[in-house]
Scaffold this active site. Structure first.
Site, PDB file in Angstrom:
ATOM      1  CE  LYS A 165      -1.948   2.778   3.217  1.00  0.00           C
ATOM      2  NZ  LYS A 165      -1.522   4.071   1.993  1.00  0.00           N
ATOM      3  CD  GLU A 191      14.236   0.939   8.203  1.00  0.00           C
ATOM      4  OE1 GLU A 191      14.344   1.604   8.390  1.00  0.00           O
ATOM      5  OE2 GLU A 191      14.644  -0.165   7.313  1.00  0.00           O
ATOM      6  CB  CYS A 208      14.165   8.995   6.304  1.00  0.00           C
ATOM      7  SG  CYS A 208      15.113   7.976   5.836  1.00  0.00           S
ATOM      8  CD  GLU A 242      10.826  12.284  10.940  1.00  0.00           C
ATOM      9  OE1 GLU A 242       9.717  12.005  10.816  1.00  0.00           O
ATOM     10  OE2 GLU A 242      11.394  12.243   9.582  1.00  0.00           O
TER      11      GLU A 242
HETATM   12  P1  NAD Z   1       3.030   8.096   7.110  1.00  0.00           P
HETATM   13  O1  NAD Z   1       3.456   7.353   9.127  1.00  0.00           O
HETATM   14  O2  NAD Z   1       2.198   9.617   7.758  1.00  0.00           O
HETATM   15  O3  NAD Z   1       2.776   7.420   6.600  1.00  0.00           O
HETATM   16  C1  NAD Z   1       3.197   6.652   5.619  1.00  0.00           C
HETATM   17  C2  NAD Z   1       2.500   5.659   4.853  1.00  0.00           C
HETATM   18  O4  NAD Z   1       1.734   4.892   6.336  1.00  0.00           O
HETATM   19  C3  NAD Z   1       1.566   6.158   4.628  1.00  0.00           C
HETATM   20  O5  NAD Z   1       1.067   4.284   3.370  1.00  0.00           O
HETATM   21  C4  NAD Z   1      -0.090   6.040   4.626  1.00  0.00           C
HETATM   22  O6  NAD Z   1      -1.443   6.051   4.306  1.00  0.00           O
HETATM   23  C5  NAD Z   1       0.040   4.532   6.314  1.00  0.00           C
HETATM   24  N1  NAD Z   1      -0.486   4.517   7.516  1.00  0.00           N
HETATM   25  C6  NAD Z   1      -0.754   5.660   7.775  1.00  0.00           C
HETATM   26  N2  NAD Z   1      -1.891   5.280   9.029  1.00  0.00           N
HETATM   27  C7  NAD Z   1      -1.854   4.038   9.180  1.00  0.00           C
HETATM   28  C8  NAD Z   1      -2.547   3.509   9.758  1.00  0.00           C
HETATM   29  N3  NAD Z   1      -3.292   3.706  11.151  1.00  0.00           N
HETATM   30  N4  NAD Z   1      -2.423   1.777   9.422  1.00  0.00           N
HETATM   31  C9  NAD Z   1      -1.877   1.764   8.431  1.00  0.00           C
HETATM   32  N5  NAD Z   1      -1.110   2.265   7.758  1.00  0.00           N
HETATM   33  C10 NAD Z   1      -1.682   3.899   7.670  1.00  0.00           C
HETATM   34  O7  NAD Z   1       4.595   9.425   6.373  1.00  0.00           O
HETATM   35  P2  NAD Z   1       4.118   9.661   5.291  1.00  0.00           P
HETATM   36  O8  NAD Z   1       4.232  11.605   5.750  1.00  0.00           O
HETATM   37  O9  NAD Z   1       3.946   8.987   4.669  1.00  0.00           O
HETATM   38  O10 NAD Z   1       5.929   9.924   5.586  1.00  0.00           O
HETATM   39  C11 NAD Z   1       7.359  10.692   6.052  1.00  0.00           C
HETATM   40  C12 NAD Z   1       7.603   9.932   6.703  1.00  0.00           C
HETATM   41  O11 NAD Z   1       7.814   8.364   6.756  1.00  0.00           O
HETATM   42  C13 NAD Z   1       8.410  10.811   7.592  1.00  0.00           C
HETATM   43  O12 NAD Z   1       8.645  10.520   9.303  1.00  0.00           O
HETATM   44  C14 NAD Z   1      10.186   9.958   7.049  1.00  0.00           C
HETATM   45  O13 NAD Z   1      10.490   9.615   8.126  1.00  0.00           O
HETATM   46  C15 NAD Z   1       9.915   9.076   7.920  1.00  0.00           C
HETATM   47  N6  NAD Z   1      10.668   8.354   6.180  1.00  0.00           N
HETATM   48  C16 NAD Z   1      11.104   7.039   6.682  1.00  0.00           C
HETATM   49  C17 NAD Z   1      11.835   6.467   6.146  1.00  0.00           C
HETATM   50  C18 NAD Z   1      13.400   4.945   6.904  1.00  0.00           C
HETATM   51  O14 NAD Z   1      13.611   4.607   6.252  1.00  0.00           O
HETATM   52  N7  NAD Z   1      13.621   5.218   7.728  1.00  0.00           N
HETATM   53  C19 NAD Z   1      11.788   6.513   4.749  1.00  0.00           C
HETATM   54  C20 NAD Z   1      11.169   7.158   4.260  1.00  0.00           C
HETATM   55  C21 NAD Z   1      10.524   7.543   5.676  1.00  0.00           C
END
Ligand code: NAD
Length: 496
Positions: free
Chosen positions: A175, A250, A284, A384
């Site tokens: 997803k 992650e 990230c 962040e």
């Molecule tokens: P997010 O946590 O808002 O969403 C990530 C994904 O989770 C999306 O697909 C979203 O639809 C889904 N999601 C949201 N709520 C959910 C739930 N309750 N149950 C299941 N899925 C759910 O993150 P974002 O805003 O899309 O991305 C930015 C974040 O990602 C930042 O915190 C960044 O640091 C992190 N990130 C981490 C890495 C890493 O390798 N550690 C890499 C890229 C991004």
């Protein structure tokens, strides 16, 4: 540009059952790129069922067969590299130079790496440890993996989630973020063109609270692999506990960038600008907190400010553009709110700190921003921002530099800048992060693991270490003597 954004299930596009649609728009221009479908729980059920059905055959395919399929997949993406780069660029507001130079070639390299690694799934040595049995280790795929990915590098995140899983013989339901589903769908289609069997890779588009939760809670999903924010990661870990699923998380980062007083100032300043502004700071591992040792501090701030002035914001399809827009106006406003709060609390905004006007005013752009004088315990230092914002703070002793670097809840990445081999060694040992660069910040390679410490999560993407997430290790122990009465039986019963 109008692209099909229906789900991809069992090798075919599906319109879904919810009847709800959403517009995928370019944050740089507001252009509508696609009409997406929002998955309901029934769509997730259908995708999981397809992945489940595909699992027995795919898990029994030989490593060579899986490897060859992955190699063909890399060829298919390579053949459409310009299209992938253009869609990723428009969908995310990324400059075309970034998607051509990083997102797409990085993805192709990842596929080629896992095509090779698929043939090298290893266990430790087999031997007669008891004297009477031969022990060996099997590495077995888990079954259906549910992957949930973020919007910042949609194509690379889809690759990091899908590749080790399918190389090891699992099947996957991915997803992507509802903001950025298009290149994940194209990536899955390229897999089908490469001959990866239907159902091995499925993509459902939809929101986290509906499609994401349905996937995480699904009883037929053996493992959840999540990349995203720490807040959502916590919810996912809690929900996955209900069905005792394996979880790979992650999460967020807040990378320190520690400049010791013997560092090459020009190299460090350039590294700070590139490392904080890549992907408009929505990375990230981006450099977010530059700690600079006393004697270098003023010159470092001055040089970073000069270099930030040279960064060109512009239309994403212009190869001269250095930095594009943020992912959405909502994200831009969030970043602006954090900078405004820091300013109100007494920090100095040396550069940027506002959205540009003129021709870019209609997009989610935000200027490269340099902040000094923020308190170590303030939100802009601790949380962040996920935007093009670098905070710069001075430190005195080496002890202070290392202590400040470790002083946030996160531990994903960090860098140390020094020409002294002992300082470099100490920083790499003592900074708590999944990756510590020395005299650079950002580069990644498919052969090496990526993953966090502390609130940045656990588990590894990329490299052979990722197979530890996506396989079960099974001990097989075969008795070699053929005797009915085994020596160890005596400790339970001694009857003849
Ligand atoms: P997010 O946590 O808002 O969403 C990530 C994904 O989770 C999306 O697909 C979203 O639809 C889904 N999601 C949201 N709520 C959910 C739930 N309750 N149950 C299941 N899925 C759910 O993150 P974002 O805003 O899309 O991305 C930015 C974040 O990602 C930042 O915190 C960044 O640091 C992190 N990130 C981490 C890495 C890493 O390798 N550690 C890499 C890229 C991004």
């Amino acid at each position: 540009m109008q692209i099909d954004a229906d789900h991809f299930i069992a090798g075919r596009r599906r319109p879904g059952t919810s009847g709800e649609r959403f517009a995928v728009t370019s944050p740089a221009t507001g252009e509508v790129l696609a009409s997406g479908v929002l998955a309901g729980p029934e769509d997730v059920d259908e995708a999981v069922a397809a992945a489940r059905e595909a699992f027995p055959a795919w898990s029994r395919a030989t490593p060579a067969e899986r490897s060859e399929a992955l190699s063909r997949w890399a060829d298919r993406v390579q053949a459409r590299d310009e299209e992938f780069a253009a869609v990723e660029s428009r969908m995310c507001g990324k400059p075309i130079r970034l998607t051509r130079g990083f997102d797409v070639p990085g993805t192709i390299d990842n596929i080629r790496f896992f095509a090779g690694a698929a043939r090298n799934l290893e266990g430790r040595a087999s031997a007669e440890y008891s004297g009477e049995h031969t022990s060996s280790v099997r590495r077995e795929p888990l079954g259906v993996v549910g992957s949930v990915a973020p919007w910042n590098y949609p194509l690379q995140m889809a690759a990091w989630k899908l590749l080790p899983a399918v190389a090891a013989g699992n099947t996957v339901v991915l997803k992507p973020s509802e903001l950025t589903p298009l290149t994940s769908l194209m990536f899955a289609e390229a897999a089908r063109e490469a001959g990866i069997p239907d159902g091995v890779i499925n993509v459902v588009t939809g929101t986290g609270p509906v499609a994401g939760q349905a996937l995480v809670g699904h009883p037929d999903v053996a493992m959840v692999s999540f990349t995203g924010s720490t807040a959502v990661g916590r919810q996912i870990a809690a929900q996955a506990a209900g069905t005792v699923k394996r979880v790979h998380l992650e999460l967020g980062g807040k990378a320190p960038f520690v400049v010791f007083d013997d560092a090459d100032l020009e190299a460090a300043a350039r590294g700070a600008v590139a490392g904080s502004l890549i992907n408009a700071g929505q990375d990230c591992t981006a450099a977010t907190r530059a700690y600079v040792q006393g004697p270098l501090y003023d010159r470092f701030v001055e040089r970073v400010a000069e270099l930030m002035d040279e960064v060109r914001l512009g239309p994403v399809d212009d190869p001269a553009t250095d930095m594009g827009s943020l992912i959405s106006s909502r994200q831009r406003d969030r970043v602006a709110g954090m900078v405004d709060a820091a300013r109100a609390a007494g920090a100095t905004v040396v550069r940027g700190g506002r959205a540009p006007g003129g021709g870019l005013a209609g997009g989610a752009y935000y200027e490269p921003t340099l902040v000094t004088g923020a308190a170590q315990d303030s939100a802009i230092v601790q949380q962040e921002v996920f935007g093009p914002v670098l905070v710069c703070l001075p430190f005195d002793s080496d002890d202070d530099g290392i202590r400040l670097a470790n002083d946030t809840p996160y531990g994903l990445a960090a860098s140390a800048w020094t020409t002294n081999v002992f300082r470099a060694g100490r920083a790499t040992r003592e900074i708590q992060a999944g990756c510590v660069w020395v005299n650079d910040h950002i580069p990644i390679v498919s052969e090496m693991p990526h993953g966090g410490f502390k609130a940045s999560g656990f588990g590894k993407d990329m490299s052979v270490y990722s197979f530890d997430e996506y396989t079960n290790v099974k001990h097989v122990m075969s008795e070699n003597t053929g005797a009915a009465r085994k020596s160890w039986h005596d400790i339970v019963f001694t009857g003849r």
